[in-house]
Design a protein around this motif. Structure first.
Motif, PDB file in Angstrom:
ATOM      1  N   UNK A   1       0.753  -1.291   0.075  1.00 13.28           N
ATOM      2  CA  UNK A   1       0.074   0.106  -0.052  1.00 13.28           C
ATOM      3  C   UNK A   1       0.913   1.224  -0.165  1.00 13.28           C
ATOM      4  N   UNK A   2       2.014   1.277   0.767  1.00 15.20           N
ATOM      5  CA  UNK A   2       2.913   2.279   0.853  1.00 15.20           C
ATOM      6  C   UNK A   2       3.297   2.797  -0.712  1.00 15.20           C
ATOM      7  N   UNK A   3       3.953   1.711  -1.128  1.00 10.27           N
ATOM      8  CA  UNK A   3       4.480   1.889  -2.614  1.00 10.27           C
ATOM      9  C   UNK A   3       3.446   2.520  -3.622  1.00 10.27           C
ATOM     10  N   UNK A   4       2.260   1.747  -3.391  1.00 11.40           N
ATOM     11  CA  UNK A   4       1.116   2.172  -4.340  1.00 11.40           C
ATOM     12  C   UNK A   4       0.735   3.814  -4.370  1.00 11.40           C
ATOM     13  N   UNK A   5       0.504   3.933  -2.905  1.00 11.81           N
ATOM     14  CA  UNK A   5       0.255   5.459  -2.602  1.00 11.81           C
ATOM     15  C   UNK A   5       1.220   6.376  -2.583  1.00 11.81           C
ATOM     16  N   UNK A   6       2.739   6.132  -2.488  1.00  9.78           N
ATOM     17  CA  UNK A   6       3.590   7.044  -2.504  1.00  9.78           C
ATOM     18  C   UNK A   6       4.733   6.905  -3.255  1.00  9.78           C
ATOM     19  N   UNK A   7       4.566   6.227  -4.329  1.00  4.26           N
ATOM     20  CA  UNK A   7       5.903   5.828  -5.224  1.00  4.26           C
ATOM     21  C   UNK A   7       6.555   6.920  -5.691  1.00  4.26           C
ATOM     22  N   UNK A   8       5.781   8.096  -6.036  1.00  2.00           N
ATOM     23  CA  UNK A   8       6.391   9.488  -6.600  1.00  2.00           C
ATOM     24  C   UNK A   8       7.268  10.102  -5.409  1.00  2.00           C
ATOM     25  N   UNK A   9       6.440  10.239  -4.308  1.00  2.00           N
ATOM     26  CA  UNK A   9       7.262  10.735  -3.098  1.00  2.00           C
ATOM     27  C   UNK A   9       8.619  10.039  -2.488  1.00  2.00           C
ATOM     28  N   UNK A  10       8.626   8.691  -2.835  1.00  2.00           N
ATOM     29  CA  UNK A  10       9.279   7.654  -2.493  1.00  2.00           C
ATOM     30  C   UNK A  10      10.651   7.879  -3.503  1.00  2.00           C
ATOM     31  N   UNK A  11      10.078   8.071  -4.654  1.00  2.00           N
ATOM     32  CA  UNK A  11      11.581   8.395  -5.733  1.00  2.00           C
ATOM     33  C   UNK A  11      12.148   9.785  -5.163  1.00  2.00           C
ATOM     34  N   UNK A  12      11.429  11.003  -4.779  1.00  2.00           N
ATOM     35  CA  UNK A  12      12.004  12.109  -4.461  1.00  2.00           C
ATOM     36  C   UNK A  12      12.910  11.780  -3.167  1.00  2.00           C
ATOM     37  N   UNK A  13      12.360  11.058  -2.143  1.00  2.00           N
ATOM     38  CA  UNK A  13      13.117  11.047  -1.003  1.00  2.00           C
ATOM     39  C   UNK A  13      14.247  10.039  -1.009  1.00  2.00           C
ATOM     40  N   UNK A  14      14.324   8.920  -1.944  1.00  2.00           N
ATOM     41  CA  UNK A  14      15.338   8.355  -2.159  1.00  2.00           C
ATOM     42  C   UNK A  14      16.542   8.969  -2.835  1.00  2.00           C
ATOM     43  N   UNK A  15      16.113   9.922  -3.687  1.00  2.00           N
ATOM     44  CA  UNK A  15      16.928  10.778  -4.635  1.00  2.00           C
ATOM     45  C   UNK A  15      17.663  11.842  -3.398  1.00  2.00           C
ATOM     46  N   UNK A  16      17.017  12.231  -2.670  1.00  2.00           N
ATOM     47  CA  UNK A  16      17.429  13.181  -1.405  1.00  2.00           C
ATOM     48  C   UNK A  16      18.576  12.484  -0.616  1.00  2.00           C
ATOM     49  N   UNK A  17      18.210  11.081  -0.429  1.00  2.00           N
ATOM     50  CA  UNK A  17      19.172  10.088   0.383  1.00  2.00           C
ATOM     51  C   UNK A  17      20.600  10.171  -0.343  1.00  2.00           C
ATOM     52  N   UNK A  18      20.455   9.821  -1.616  1.00  2.00           N
ATOM     53  CA  UNK A  18      21.454   9.754  -2.229  1.00  2.00           C
ATOM     54  C   UNK A  18      22.360  10.704  -2.703  1.00  2.00           C
ATOM     55  N   UNK A  19      21.742  11.972  -2.894  1.00  2.00           N
ATOM     56  CA  UNK A  19      22.448  13.095  -3.125  1.00  2.00           C
ATOM     57  C   UNK A  19      22.920  13.536  -1.698  1.00  2.00           C
ATOM     58  N   UNK A  20      22.574  13.534  -0.835  1.00  2.00           N
ATOM     59  CA  UNK A  20      23.350  13.607   0.573  1.00  2.00           C
ATOM     60  C   UNK A  20      24.419  12.823   0.619  1.00  2.00           C
ATOM     61  N   UNK A  21      24.286  11.429   0.222  1.00  2.00           N
ATOM     62  CA  UNK A  21      25.141  10.585   0.599  1.00  2.00           C
ATOM     63  C   UNK A  21      26.329  10.747  -0.642  1.00  2.00           C
ATOM     64  N   UNK A  22      26.257  11.278  -1.648  1.00  2.00           N
ATOM     65  CA  UNK A  22      27.075  11.710  -2.486  1.00  2.00           C
ATOM     66  C   UNK A  22      27.842  12.998  -2.068  1.00  2.00           C
TER      67      UNK A  22
END
Length: 109
Positions: A48-69
Motif C-alpha cells: 500500500x505504501x508503494x502504491x500510494x507514495x511511489x513518486x514521493x519515495x522516488x524524491x526521498x530516495x533521490x535526496x538520500x542519495x544526493x546527501x550521500x554523494x
C-alpha cells in the motif's frame, strides 16, 4: 556516480551552499531524508505504501542519495569504490552457502 556527484556539486555551488555542508550537517540531513523515506511506510503495508507514495519515495530516495554523494565527496570517499569494498566485505560475512534464503545476521549464521 561521478556524473551524479558533479551534478550535485554544481547545484550546491550555484547556490553557494557549500558553506553549510559540513560533514556533521550532511550526515544529519542524510538521516532526516532517510526518515522521510521511512515515513511513507508508516501505518501501511509495504504494498500500500508503494502504491500510494511511489513518486514521493522516488524524491526521498533521490535526496538520500544526493546527501550521500555530497558527504562522500566532503570526506574524500569514492562512493563507487566504497560500495564495491562493502559488497566484498558482505560476501565474506554472508557466504552464499550459509546465508542463502536466511535473514539472520552474520553472527547468527
Amino acid at each position: 556516480m561521478k556524473n551524479l556527484t558533479k551534478m550535485a556539486l554544481e547545484f550546491r555551488d550555484d547556490r553557494n551552499w557549500e558553506q553549510f555542508h559540513t560533514p556533521k550537517d550532511l550526515a544529519l540531513s542524510l538521516s532526516l531524508e532517510a526518515s522521510e523515506v521511512l515515513e511513507n511506510f508508516q501505518w501501511k503495508s509495504s504494498e500500500q505504501a508503494v502504491k500510494d507514495n511511489l513518486e514521493n519515495l522516488k524524491d526521498e530516495i533521490a535526496d538520500v542519495m544526493i546527501y550521500s554523494l555530497l558527504l562522500a565527496e566532503k570526506l574524500g570517499i569514492d562512493p563507487e569504490e566504497a560500495i564495491i569494498q562493502k559488497i566484498k566485505k558482505n560476501e565474506q560475512k554472508y557466504p552464499v552457502e550459509k546465508a542463502f534464503g536466511k535473514s539472520k545476521k552474520y553472527t547468527e549464521l
